[in-house]
Design a protein around this motif. Structure first.
Motif: not given
Length: 206
Positions: A120-137
């Motif tokens: 859910f967190d990944i999908m939320k970020h991909l839909a609405h990227p937040e500045p400064g927030v990086e997804l794990p590698r």
């Protein structure tokens, strides 16, 4: 996809965004917690591809053979997939070698990253990227990850400054540009940022 221990609820709504974010769906699925055998995954995905639709391309073959430079294939796919496609096109012997999944990855799954996030967190970020927030590698290195690309070039003893990189992915060519390669975007005649040239067809290489 029961064979790969991936829940049926994982649909294209998840797979496509993960592919775009991490370079391959496999790399993204590992981030969100799925465990599977890499060979099984490749066998399942590539086993559904219509390789028979690929036909020999004598024009491309002659062009490749006429270029007196080192030529290598660099793919996020596995070796079997690359060789099957090249063989169908009749260009397998035109290349010195193949940089592929096995080049950069162990044969079995590595431990999941400790900072993995929920789907859910990944999908939320991909839909609405937040500045400064990086997804794990992802534990699976692949294009367009800069470290993965540099490592592959090092293993093949390739100097990016004297290399021409042909690719049809905008993210991959922009990554290639960052590490100093000369870039050719394939599949369109419209040049974009990061591309030195654009070719609608590889038949126009020369």
């Amino acid at each position: 996809m029961v064979e790969l221990d991936i829940d049926k609820s994982v649909s294209l709504d998840l797979c496509i965004p993960l592919y775009k974010q991490y370079g391959t769906t496999m790399a993204g699925l590992r981030v969100v917690g799925y465990q599977f055998d890499y060979n099984d995954f490749h066998g399942f995905v590539h086993g559904r591809l219509a390789y028979e639709k690929l036909k020999p391309d004598p024009v491309l073959r002659n062009i490749l053979l006429s270029l007196p430079i080192r030529k290598l294939v660099f793919t996020n796919g596995d070796m079997l997939h690359a060789l099957r496609a090249m063989k169908r096109l009749g260009i397998k012997d035109c290349f010195e070698g193949v940089l592929c999944f096995e080049t950069l990855n162990p044969t079995s799954a590595t431990p999941l990253p400790s900072n993995k996030v929920e789907i859910f967190d990944i999908m939320k970020h991909l839909a609405h990227p937040e500045p400064g927030v990086e997804l794990p590698r992802s534990p699976i290195p692949c294009k367009p990850n800069l470290d993965a690309m540099l490592h592959a070039l090092k293993l093949a003893d390739i100097n990016p400054q004297t290399t021409i990189f042909f690719n049809d992915s905008v993210r991959n060519i922009q990554a290639g540009k960052k590490i100093g390669m000369h870039i050719v975007l394939v599949g369109t005649s419209e040049r974009i940022k990061g591309a030195d040239h654009a070719l609608e067809s590889l038949h126009n290489i020369k």
